[in-house]
Scaffold this motif. Structure first.
Motif, PDB file in Angstrom:
ATOM      1  N   VAL A   1      17.402   5.654   3.415  1.00 29.49           N
ATOM      2  CA  VAL A   1      18.194   6.803   3.859  1.00 29.49           C
ATOM      3  C   VAL A   1      17.777   7.241   5.261  1.00 29.49           C
ATOM      4  N   LEU A   2      16.479   7.309   5.516  1.00 27.74           N
ATOM      5  CA  LEU A   2      15.998   7.703   6.832  1.00 27.74           C
ATOM      6  C   LEU A   2      16.419   6.705   7.904  1.00 27.74           C
ATOM      7  N   GLU A   3      16.361   5.429   7.555  1.00 27.12           N
ATOM      8  CA  GLU A   3      16.780   4.393   8.509  1.00 27.12           C
ATOM      9  C   GLU A   3      18.255   4.523   8.865  1.00 27.12           C
ATOM     10  N   GLN A   4      19.086   4.818   7.851  1.00 21.13           N
ATOM     11  CA  GLN A   4      20.520   4.966   8.097  1.00 21.13           C
ATOM     12  C   GLN A   4      20.819   6.182   8.946  1.00 21.13           C
ATOM     13  N   ARG A   5      20.067   7.263   8.759  1.00 18.43           N
ATOM     14  CA  ARG A   5      20.315   8.493   9.521  1.00 18.43           C
ATOM     15  C   ARG A   5      19.864   8.355  10.979  1.00 18.43           C
ATOM     16  N   LEU A   6      18.883   7.474  11.211  1.00 22.08           N
ATOM     17  CA  LEU A   6      18.372   7.320  12.568  1.00 22.08           C
ATOM     18  C   LEU A   6      19.136   6.271  13.366  1.00 22.08           C
TER      19      LEU A   6
ATOM     20  N   ILE B   1       2.932  -2.442  -9.408  1.00 23.89           N
ATOM     21  CA  ILE B   1       3.122  -1.084  -8.921  1.00 23.89           C
ATOM     22  C   ILE B   1       4.128  -0.363  -9.813  1.00 23.89           C
ATOM     23  N   ASP B   2       4.084   0.965  -9.797  1.00 23.88           N
ATOM     24  CA  ASP B   2       4.969   1.767 -10.629  1.00 23.88           C
ATOM     25  C   ASP B   2       6.407   1.649 -10.126  1.00 23.88           C
ATOM     26  N   ALA B   3       7.313   1.302 -11.016  1.00 20.61           N
ATOM     27  CA  ALA B   3       8.711   1.044 -10.627  1.00 20.61           C
ATOM     28  C   ALA B   3       9.384   2.297 -10.071  1.00 20.61           C
ATOM     29  N   GLN B   4       9.102   3.455 -10.647  1.00 16.16           N
ATOM     30  CA  GLN B   4       9.733   4.684 -10.164  1.00 16.16           C
ATOM     31  C   GLN B   4       9.255   5.024  -8.751  1.00 16.16           C
ATOM     32  N   THR B   5       7.951   4.845  -8.514  1.00 16.40           N
ATOM     33  CA  THR B   5       7.424   5.096  -7.179  1.00 16.40           C
ATOM     34  C   THR B   5       8.056   4.156  -6.165  1.00 16.40           C
ATOM     35  N   GLN B   6       8.186   2.889  -6.514  1.00 19.79           N
ATOM     36  CA  GLN B   6       8.801   1.919  -5.613  1.00 19.79           C
ATOM     37  C   GLN B   6      10.246   2.294  -5.307  1.00 19.79           C
ATOM     38  N   ALA B   7      10.998   2.713  -6.324  1.00 22.79           N
ATOM     39  CA  ALA B   7      12.395   3.076  -6.123  1.00 22.79           C
ATOM     40  C   ALA B   7      12.531   4.285  -5.189  1.00 22.79           C
ATOM     41  N   ILE B   8      11.667   5.277  -5.376  1.00 20.87           N
ATOM     42  CA  ILE B   8      11.732   6.479  -4.533  1.00 20.87           C
ATOM     43  C   ILE B   8      11.379   6.149  -3.090  1.00 20.87           C
ATOM     44  N   VAL B   9      10.280   5.406  -2.889  1.00 18.67           N
ATOM     45  CA  VAL B   9       9.844   5.066  -1.533  1.00 18.67           C
ATOM     46  C   VAL B   9      10.905   4.234  -0.821  1.00 18.67           C
ATOM     47  N   ASP B  10      11.437   3.226  -1.487  1.00 22.59           N
ATOM     48  CA  ASP B  10      12.445   2.367  -0.855  1.00 22.59           C
ATOM     49  C   ASP B  10      13.726   3.142  -0.546  1.00 22.59           C
ATOM     50  N   THR B  11      14.127   4.043  -1.445  1.00 20.51           N
ATOM     51  CA  THR B  11      15.341   4.828  -1.220  1.00 20.51           C
ATOM     52  C   THR B  11      15.179   5.766  -0.029  1.00 20.51           C
ATOM     53  N   VAL B  12      14.044   6.456   0.041  1.00 18.06           N
ATOM     54  CA  VAL B  12      13.793   7.370   1.154  1.00 18.06           C
ATOM     55  C   VAL B  12      13.768   6.607   2.476  1.00 18.06           C
TER      56      VAL B  12
ATOM     57  N   ILE C   1       0.821  -1.204   0.000  1.00 16.99           N
ATOM     58  CA  ILE C   1       0.000   0.000   0.000  1.00 16.99           C
ATOM     59  C   ILE C   1       0.863   1.266   0.000  1.00 16.99           C
ATOM     60  N   LYS C   2       2.082   1.195   0.550  1.00 14.28           N
ATOM     61  CA  LYS C   2       2.945   2.385   0.605  1.00 14.28           C
ATOM     62  C   LYS C   2       3.395   2.840  -0.775  1.00 14.28           C
ATOM     63  N   TYR C   3       3.291   1.961  -1.775  1.00 14.39           N
ATOM     64  CA  TYR C   3       3.684   2.325  -3.132  1.00 14.39           C
ATOM     65  C   TYR C   3       2.516   2.870  -3.958  1.00 14.39           C
ATOM     66  N   LEU C   4       1.334   2.909  -3.379  1.00 16.58           N
ATOM     67  CA  LEU C   4       0.141   3.361  -4.093  1.00 16.58           C
ATOM     68  C   LEU C   4      -0.250   4.736  -3.575  1.00 16.58           C
ATOM     69  N   LEU C   5      -0.114   5.748  -4.421  1.00 18.18           N
ATOM     70  CA  LEU C   5      -0.332   7.128  -4.028  1.00 18.18           C
ATOM     71  C   LEU C   5      -1.468   7.733  -4.847  1.00 18.18           C
ATOM     72  N   PRO C   6      -2.290   8.583  -4.248  1.00 22.19           N
ATOM     73  CA  PRO C   6      -3.358   9.245  -5.017  1.00 22.19           C
ATOM     74  C   PRO C   6      -2.786   9.969  -6.239  1.00 22.19           C
ATOM     75  N   LYS C   7      -3.412   9.745  -7.389  1.00 19.21           N
ATOM     76  CA  LYS C   7      -3.009  10.301  -8.682  1.00 19.21           C
ATOM     77  C   LYS C   7      -1.736   9.663  -9.226  1.00 19.21           C
ATOM     78  N   GLY C   8      -1.275   8.619  -8.574  1.00 24.74           N
ATOM     79  CA  GLY C   8      -0.115   7.899  -9.090  1.00 24.74           C
ATOM     80  C   GLY C   8      -0.540   6.842 -10.104  1.00 24.74           C
ATOM     81  N   PHE C   9       0.449   6.094 -10.609  1.00 23.09           N
ATOM     82  CA  PHE C   9       0.196   5.055 -11.602  1.00 23.09           C
ATOM     83  C   PHE C   9       0.080   3.679 -10.945  1.00 23.09           C
ATOM     84  N   VAL C  10      -0.725   2.820 -11.557  1.00 19.67           N
ATOM     85  CA  VAL C  10      -0.776   1.410 -11.204  1.00 19.67           C
ATOM     86  C   VAL C  10      -1.258   0.647 -12.431  1.00 19.67           C
ATOM     87  N   ALA C  11      -0.779  -0.573 -12.593  1.00 19.38           N
ATOM     88  CA  ALA C  11      -1.259  -1.435 -13.672  1.00 19.38           C
ATOM     89  C   ALA C  11      -2.151  -2.509 -13.068  1.00 19.38           C
TER      90      ALA C  11
END
Length: 239
Positions: free
Chosen positions: A233-238, A219-230, A166-176
């Motif tokens: 990064v947040l996990e590493q900083r904390l 799910i949209d590959a770009q959305t997945q890449a952005i969510v996983d990267t963020v 569900i974290k990869y599904l955003l309003p107005k985003g893409f899905v197949a």
């Protein structure tokens, strides 16, 4: 006439610059497109025959509309309900595919029976218009239709998905959904909605679906890449 040392040096430098420029142009040539499919379903095909050799292996014989198998050869990629499959044989307008255990587990292709319709899309070629969004044909999960609300000109469908996606599904985003490139409407804790126009309902299997039916989700590959990267990064900083 003999060149002076300065003229010779300038000439050599110019040659080097031209060589480097040529190499840069060669490196800058456009690469092959990342997307294999566009999410613009080309129509519905019918399961003509289905052979179950074992529980974990099936062969599908799919009847395409007249003329739509032209140019398809053995080894080509075709998406059925958004699932990228390899053509094993072509006989007129009938195309054959093998479906293995992992595909049967992860998609709705294992639920098909002779006479059922499926969405189909042939793989995109260089220069084709990307009318939907970049779709790989690699299904992430299946979803269950939770609600169908139709009027004369509109249809709203709600799909229940595994919570981890569900974290990869955003309003107005893409899905197949079953290979159809769609815009996401609302997103809830474990579900999302889409709004379908009459054209989509008429040319795809979504117009034949009802509550409780299963669909494939990519799910949209770009959305997945952005969510996983963020998240990483947040996990590493904390830490």
């Amino acid at each position: 006439m003999a060149l002076s040392r300065c003229q010779w040096t300038n000439s050599a430098v110019l040659k080097r610059l031209k060589t480097r420029a040529g190499r840069s142009r060669r490196r800058a040539r456009p690469s092959s497109p990342v997307a294999l499919f566009t999410g613009i379903v080309q129509g519905k095909a019918r399961i003509h025959h289905l052979e179950v050799r074992r529980d974990e292996f099936r062969s599908l014989q799919v009847q395409l509309p007249p003329g739509m198998a032209q140019g398809i050869v053995k080894g080509a990629s075709v998406a059925l309900n958004g699932t990228c499959l390899t053509v094993t044989k072509v006989q007129g307008d009938q195309v054959h595919f093998d479906v293995i255990e992992e595909t049967l587990r992860a998609t709705n292709l294992g639920k098909l029976n002779p006479g059922d319709n499926v969405n189909y899309e042939r793989s995109a070629r260089m220069g084709d218009e990307i009318g939907g969004h970049q779709v790989s044909g690699h299904v992430h999960c299946t979803a269950t239709i939770q609600e169908v609300r139709s009027t004369n000109e509109n249809c709203r469908m709600v799909f229940q998905v595994p919570p981890r996606f569900i974290k990869y599904l955003l309003p107005k985003g893409f899905v197949a959904v079953d290979g159809c490139s769609l815009t996401i409407g609302e997103v809830e804790t474990d579900s999302f909605s889409v709004y379908l126009i009459p054209e989509t309902l008429s040319i795809t299997v979504l117009g034949e679906k009802s509550m409780g039916d299963m669909v494939n989700i990519e799910i949209d590959a770009q959305t997945q890449a952005i969510v996983d990267t963020v998240e990483r990064v947040l996990e590493q900083r904390l830490m």
